[in-house]
Structure formats: structure tokens, C-alpha cells
Motif scaffolding. Structure first.
Motif, mmCIF file in Angstrom:
data_model
loop_
_atom_site.group_PDB
_atom_site.id
_atom_site.type_symbol
_atom_site.label_atom_id
_atom_site.label_comp_id
_atom_site.label_asym_id
_atom_site.label_seq_id
_atom_site.Cartn_x
_atom_site.Cartn_y
_atom_site.Cartn_z
ATOM 1 N N ASN A 170 -56.296 -25.962 78.305
ATOM 2 C CA ASN A 170 -57.289 -24.961 78.649
ATOM 3 C C ASN A 170 -58.560 -25.617 79.175
ATOM 4 N N ARG A 171 -58.964 -26.717 78.531
ATOM 5 C CA ARG A 171 -60.180 -27.388 78.980
ATOM 6 C C ARG A 171 -59.882 -28.732 79.628
ATOM 7 N N LEU A 172 -60.686 -29.060 80.638
ATOM 8 C CA LEU A 172 -60.671 -30.413 81.193
ATOM 9 C C LEU A 172 -61.312 -31.349 80.166
ATOM 10 N N TYR B 248 -58.979 -13.393 78.693
ATOM 11 C CA TYR B 248 -57.974 -14.429 78.403
ATOM 12 C C TYR B 248 -58.430 -15.407 77.323
ATOM 13 N N TYR B 249 -59.691 -15.871 77.414
ATOM 14 C CA TYR B 249 -60.163 -16.902 76.486
ATOM 15 C C TYR B 249 -60.724 -16.285 75.198
ATOM 16 N N GLU B 250 -61.778 -15.466 75.335
ATOM 17 C CA GLU B 250 -62.369 -14.871 74.127
ATOM 18 C C GLU B 250 -61.432 -13.838 73.509
ATOM 19 N N SER C 149 -56.746 -15.350 73.626
ATOM 20 C CA SER C 149 -56.602 -16.658 72.976
ATOM 21 C C SER C 149 -57.296 -16.680 71.616
ATOM 22 N N ASN C 150 -58.545 -16.180 71.579
ATOM 23 C CA ASN C 150 -59.336 -16.420 70.376
ATOM 24 C C ASN C 150 -59.607 -15.205 69.497
ATOM 25 N N ALA C 151 -59.158 -14.023 69.918
ATOM 26 C CA ALA C 151 -59.279 -12.867 69.020
ATOM 27 C C ALA C 151 -57.903 -12.242 68.749
ATOM 28 N N LEU D 108 -54.485 -14.508 69.341
ATOM 29 C CA LEU D 108 -53.613 -15.601 68.878
ATOM 30 C C LEU D 108 -54.242 -16.428 67.754
ATOM 31 N N TRP D 109 -55.527 -16.791 67.925
ATOM 32 C CA TRP D 109 -56.161 -17.677 66.934
ATOM 33 C C TRP D 109 -56.072 -17.084 65.512
ATOM 34 N N PRO D 110 -56.539 -15.853 65.284
ATOM 35 C CA PRO D 110 -56.411 -15.310 63.921
ATOM 36 C C PRO D 110 -54.952 -15.073 63.506
ATOM 37 N N GLN E 216 -50.656 -28.261 76.731
ATOM 38 C CA GLN E 216 -51.335 -28.317 75.436
ATOM 39 C C GLN E 216 -51.785 -26.946 74.940
ATOM 40 N N ASP E 217 -51.359 -26.606 73.780
ATOM 41 C CA ASP E 217 -51.982 -25.592 72.922
ATOM 42 C C ASP E 217 -51.750 -24.116 73.278
ATOM 43 N N TYR E 218 -52.213 -23.291 72.312
ATOM 44 C CA TYR E 218 -51.870 -21.873 72.253
ATOM 45 C C TYR E 218 -52.391 -21.050 73.420
ATOM 46 N N GLN E 219 -53.372 -21.572 74.148
ATOM 47 C CA GLN E 219 -53.893 -20.805 75.288
ATOM 48 C C GLN E 219 -52.873 -20.747 76.432
ATOM 49 N N LEU E 220 -51.896 -21.649 76.410
ATOM 50 C CA LEU E 220 -51.014 -21.810 77.577
ATOM 51 C C LEU E 220 -49.527 -21.732 77.233
ATOM 52 N N ASN F 270 -48.419 -27.751 70.303
ATOM 53 C CA ASN F 270 -49.253 -26.722 69.706
ATOM 54 C C ASN F 270 -50.200 -27.398 68.713
ATOM 55 N N HIS F 271 -51.497 -27.365 68.990
ATOM 56 C CA HIS F 271 -52.446 -28.073 68.118
ATOM 57 C C HIS F 271 -52.777 -27.279 66.858
ATOM 58 N N ILE F 272 -52.482 -26.002 66.874
ATOM 59 C CA ILE F 272 -52.826 -25.149 65.728
ATOM 60 C C ILE F 272 -51.545 -24.801 64.970
ATOM 61 N N PRO F 273 -51.648 -24.167 63.812
ATOM 62 C CA PRO F 273 -50.421 -23.844 63.072
ATOM 63 C C PRO F 273 -49.533 -22.890 63.865
ATOM 64 N N ASP G 100 -67.855 -28.944 60.672
ATOM 65 C CA ASP G 100 -66.851 -28.030 61.211
ATOM 66 C C ASP G 100 -67.379 -27.340 62.461
ATOM 67 N N ARG G 101 -66.469 -26.887 63.319
ATOM 68 C CA ARG G 101 -66.866 -25.838 64.244
ATOM 69 C C ARG G 101 -67.153 -24.629 63.375
ATOM 70 N N LEU G 102 -68.126 -23.831 63.754
ATOM 71 C CA LEU G 102 -68.442 -22.650 62.947
ATOM 72 C C LEU G 102 -67.316 -21.631 63.150
ATOM 73 N N SER H 83 -69.556 -22.369 68.225
ATOM 74 C CA SER H 83 -68.222 -22.183 68.772
ATOM 75 C C SER H 83 -67.945 -20.714 69.074
ATOM 76 N N ARG H 84 -67.393 -20.432 70.232
ATOM 77 C CA ARG H 84 -66.885 -19.094 70.602
ATOM 78 C C ARG H 84 -67.876 -17.996 70.218
ATOM 79 N N GLU H 85 -69.112 -18.200 70.640
ATOM 80 C CA GLU H 85 -70.200 -17.384 70.121
ATOM 81 C C GLU H 85 -70.198 -15.942 70.588
HETATM 82 C C1 G6P Z 1 -59.120 -26.149 68.516
HETATM 83 C C2 G6P Z 1 -58.039 -25.854 69.530
HETATM 84 C C3 G6P Z 1 -58.371 -26.456 70.881
HETATM 85 C C4 G6P Z 1 -59.768 -26.067 71.289
HETATM 86 C C5 G6P Z 1 -60.787 -26.457 70.224
HETATM 87 C C6 G6P Z 1 -62.210 -26.029 70.570
HETATM 88 O O1 G6P Z 1 -59.086 -27.491 68.148
HETATM 89 O O2 G6P Z 1 -56.783 -26.305 69.071
HETATM 90 O O3 G6P Z 1 -57.448 -26.030 71.846
HETATM 91 O O4 G6P Z 1 -60.111 -26.664 72.512
HETATM 92 O O5 G6P Z 1 -60.408 -25.841 69.018
HETATM 93 O O6 G6P Z 1 -62.268 -24.666 70.838
HETATM 94 P P1 G6P Z 1 -62.742 -24.100 72.257
HETATM 95 O O7 G6P Z 1 -62.443 -22.641 72.180
HETATM 96 O O8 G6P Z 1 -64.205 -24.391 72.320
HETATM 97 O O9 G6P Z 1 -61.975 -24.806 73.323
#
Ligand code: G6P
Length: 472
Positions: free
Chosen positions: A18-20, A89-91, A94-96, A98-100, A143-147, A167-170, A278-280, A316-318
Motif C-alpha cells: 500500500n505504501r512506498l 479504500y484506505y480509511e 482497509s482500516n474500518a 478489514l483491520w477491525p 504485501q498485506d491486507y490492503q491488497l 499478510n502482516h496482520i493476523p 505504539d501507533r495510537l 495514526s489513521r486520524e
Molecule cells: C500495520 C500494517 C501496515 C501499515 C502500518 C501503518 O503495521 O500491517 O500495512 O502500513 O500498520 O499503518 P498505515 O495505515 O499508516 O499504513
């Protein structure tokens, strides 16, 4: 050239994330780029240079159309996202969603068809960026759940490619995963890979069970079969790690050691510094940690001036609602604790909502007698490993949640269940009073683990296995 007369690209090795692996070096676009902190880049940069590789990813801000460029000998290919795509896609997905969902539904996942549509569209965009650049028979590592949909898109158009996914997350148990309205599509997406890597063996098992139950896969255990049984997909654990040498070396640096002393001094030279980094994020158990600490203060088992808790919570993800709520709660709690227990001279909790460079992080690790990692669920948790890497003299105590991937490798930590506040409090007190001999035996055993199992070993293990399973 690839099949169907399509021109293949020229890269033999492509990382898609997802990120460079770079951040803007300053506020203006003219300031250029700097390499992002984090192990993944460190591990992959040398491989990219050796094998004519490219990294495909988003630059992290909306509405930027940037041409491919080079940085640090790496070819970087930006994928652009509009503001609304970032939102959906991201907020959103991916993050509201898949992440939870993937982290034990600690927060309720939201399911919205508009988010899913954007997720599909953006996964397609990342895949297209690969298709035009991958050489014949290139290796692609997604890499990871975003893709998660990228592997199958690549497979359908370029069966010549060797496709790995990590997959970097569970990966949640099928009983939870099955809530996802698009569970079949996500599983089919992942099953496009030859090798699907996870942090823990149980994640691989969860995925394999879901793939058989909802994704039409056959096969036994974590060896899956797809497409009328003719193609094998392997699900396996590859626990990620850190650049252990780099952290150890920084920790030995006189300037960083001086900075650690300065930090202790600035905090009023308490007997014990406890540290959370931690990331918040609501998965990290920051509230549980603060609750345990507050109760220890109330019980007078720790005293302000003798013990200070430093909590670094990086932004993080504010823009995501659950992250906003968490921030309010954490900051309210810290304010309440400090209001009740601070003296003019000393603070109970020093709360820092900032990002720090790695040098400052290592100084904090050196300054901290006790490291608190109390995540409710965490794929790995690299902070735990970094703390161990920094403690080159064998001192220090790590309190570590059993719900992190890191608990599999750092078995000599003081392992805790963060939901058990009484148990967490006991472990915190035990960590404060850990006799130096016992502390050192534990720390040295953990150091041996991460010195051997560093991030370079991780990427080599994954890529070797990928080439093994694709050479059949
Ligand atoms: C976790 C995820 C990564 C993500 C990172 C930071 O470690 O597994 O894919 O890049 O958090 O989160 P963000 O949303 O800022 O990329």
C-alpha cells in the motif's frame, strides 16, 4: 514478451505494498524523499538492487500524480489515489472493515458496498501497475491486507508470474472472517498466490480453513488446491523480524547513550521508567495498560517520582472514527491520572503523541527499565523486538502480551493476558522488581533469538520457499 503478445516489462522482482518505502523529506515537494523507518525496506532494498527490482505503492497523500523515480538505488512506482479513494479504500475498507475484522473485532467492523467497490478498483490499479512492469516469469511479492485481491488479478492475466503474498496482520478464525460479505472474493484473491505467508502458524491454519469452507479450495492442512484441484497454494508461517544489528549498533552509540541519560534526567531520575511505544491504535491495549498503571498508583504499589510511565503514541489513521474516539479516551485518561497523581516535580504518565526518528526511539529503549507491550491482538509487534535488540547489556524487562506474534519468539518475556488487569498489574510489579540475574538470563535468551532471526532471514526464507514451491 508475455503471452498474448502483450509486452512484458523489465523488472524481475516487484514488491507491491500500500505504501512506498519513502516519505517526503520536508514540507515542500522539492525537499525530495527519505527512506521510511521500518524493517521491510531494509530487508528488501538489497534484494531489489541485486535483482533489478521495483517497489509499487502509494506515496501516502491524496491527489498526487508522480512519475516513477529512483531513490537509494530502488526503482519506485507511485500509485495515485484521489481524496475520495483514500476515504473509501484506505480509511474505509482497509482500516474500518478489514483491520477491525482481522483483529478479533476489538472495534466493530463496518461493511459498506461503496467501500468494497473502491477496494476492488484500487486493487485492480495496483495490479495493473505490476502487469506493465513485470518481466517474463518475474517474482511478485504482494504485501498485506490492503491488497488481497492483487494475487488473483495477476494470476488471471499473467500466469507466467511467480506470486507471493504476505499478510502482516493476523488472519482471523473462519467464524469471524465469515462475517465479511465479500469473503469469497477475498479468499479467491489470495488464492491467486503460489505462497501465502502469515506471522503465526495459526493464522495460516485460519486462512486454510476459511479457504476450504468459503473459497472453494481443496487439499489438506495448509496445502491447498484450487481450480479443479490442479494448482497448489501453500499457506505457511514466516514470522517477520527487525534489522537487529542496526538497532544494536545504534544502542552502542555514545551519543545515543548520552541521550538516554538525558531522558532519565529530564524525567527527574526516577528509579524505574516504564515505556509503551505504539501507533495510537485500539489493538494495542493502551487503555488496559493505563488502567493497570492507574490502579497500581491508587493501591500505592507504585509511587510518582519513583516510577514514571512514558507512553509514545504515534499519530495514526486520524480520520477514521474509531481512532478519534480512542485518542479522546486515551488523552482523557492520561489527563485524569496525571491530575490525580502528578506533583509539581514529577509526572505519573508522560504522554507523547508524536513520531520520533529511530535514534530517539533507541535512546528511549535504553532509558526504559521496563517495556510494556500489551496489545489485545497484534500480527507481530516489532517494538517488542526492537526493545530486546537495544538492550545489548542484557538488562531490562519486557512485559509482553501473549496475543502478539512476537510472543512466539520472545518466550522469556513476562507474558501476560492484557484483559486480565490483575495479572497485568502483577507482571508490571514483577518487572519493576526483577532481580538483575533473572532479567539478564531472560534478555540474553531473547537476544539470541532475534540476532539469528532478523528481517533479512525472514525475507530470504519467504523468497526461497516461493521459488521452491513454484519450481515444483
Ligand atoms: C500495520 C500494517 C501496515 C501499515 C502500518 C501503518 O503495521 O500491517 O500495512 O502500513 O500498520 O499503518 P498505515 O495505515 O499508516 O499504513
Amino acid at each position: 514478451a508475455a503471452k498474448d503478445g502483450r509486452a512484458a516489462g523489465s523488472y524481475d522482482f516487484l514488491v507491491v505494498a500500500n505504501r512506498l518505502p519513502v516519505d517526503r523529506a520536508g514540507d515542500s515537494p522539492d525537499d525530495g524523499w527519505k527512506r521510511s523507518p521500518g524493517g521491510l525496506v531494509t530487508a528488501l532494498a538489497p534484494i531489489m538492487e541485486k535483482s533489478d527490482g521495483a517497489w509499487i505503492g502509494w506515496v501516502g497523500s491524496p491527489d498526487e500524480e508522480i512519475e516513477p523515480f529512483e531513490h537509494d538505488g530502488m526503482a519506485l512506482v507511485p500509485v495515485g489515489l484521489s481524496a475520495s479513494e483514500v476515504e473509501l479504500y484506505y480509511e474505509g475498507f482497509s482500516n474500518a472493515t478489514l483491520w477491525p475484522l482481522y483483529h478479533d473485532v476489538i472495534a466493530p467492523p463496518e461493511f459498506h458496498r461503496t467501500w468494497w467497490d473502491a477496494y476492488r478498483r484500487i486493487n485492480e490499479r495496483f495490479a495493473l501497475a505490476v502487469l506493465s512492469r513485470a518481466a517474463d516469469h518475474a517474482t511478485v511479492w504482494v504485501q498485506d491486507y490492503q491488497l488481497q485481491l492483487v494475487p488473483a488479478i495477476l494470476r488471471a492475466r499473467r500466469p507466467d508470474l511467480r506470486i507471493g503474498f504476505f499478510n502482516h496482520i493476523p488472519f482471523p478464525p473462519p467464524e469471524i472472517f465469515s462475517q465479511l460479505p465479500w469473503r469469497r472474493q477475498v479468499l479467491e484473491g489470495l488464492l491467486g498466490a503460489d505462497l501465502v505467508g502469515f506471522q503465526r502458524p495459526n493464522d495460516a491454519l485460519n486462512f486454510a480453513r476459511a479457504a476450504r469452507r468459503y473459497g472453494g479450495a481443496g487439499g489438506k492442512g495448509t496445502n491447498l488446491l484450487v481450480g479443479r484441484g490442479e494448482r497448489a497454494v501453500h499457506a505457511e508461517a514466516f514470522p517477520i523480524s527487525i534489522d537487529t544489528d542496526r538497532i544494536s549498533q545504534l544502542a552502542r552509540h555514545p551519543e545515543i547513550q548520552e541521550r538516554a541519560r538525558q531522558i532519565r534526567h529530564d524525567l527527574g531520575d526516577p528509579k524505574t521508567i516504564m515505556l509503551g511505544v505504539d501507533r495510537l491504535d485500539y489493538t494495542k491495549g493502551i487503555r488496559h495498560r493505563l488502567k493497570a498503571f492507574e490502579e497500581l498508583l491508587v493501591d500505592e504499589r507504585v509511587k510518582v517520582g519513583e516510577v514514571t510511565l512514558v507512553q509514545v503514541a504515534s499519530p495514526s489513521r486520524e480520520r477514521v472514527e474509531q481512532y478519534r474516539l480512542l485518542r479522546e479516551e486515551v488523552e482523557g485518561t492520561v489527563g485524569r491520572i496525571n491530575g490525580a497523581f502528578d506533583t509539581l516535580q514529577h509526572t505519573a504518565v508522560r504522554y507523547l503523541h508524536h513520531n520520533y526518528p529511530v535514534e530517539e526511539m533507541v535512546a528511549l529503549y535504553l532509558a526504559a527499565d521496563v517495556m510494556l507491550v500489551t496489545a489485545l491482538r497484534d500480527g507481530m509487534n516489532l517494538v517488542a523486538k526492537e526493545y530486546v535488540a537495544a538492550r545489548y547489556d542484557g538488562s531490562g524487562a519486557l512485559v509482553l502480551s501473549e496475543f502478539t506474534g512476537a510472543a512466539d519468539q520472545l518466550k522469556q518475556a513476562l507474558l501476560i493476558n492484557p484483559h486480565d488487569i490483575a495479572g497485568l498489574k502483577e507482571a508490571m510489579v514483577a518487572a519493576i522488581n526483577l532481580p538483575p540475574g533473572a532479567a539478564s538470563r531472560r534478555m540474553k535468551a531473547m537476544r539470541r533469538q532475534i540476532i539469528v532471526h532478523n528481517v533479512e532471514e525472514w525475507s530470504a526464507a519467504f523468497l526461497n520457499r516461493l521459488s521452491e514451491v513454484t519450481h515444483g
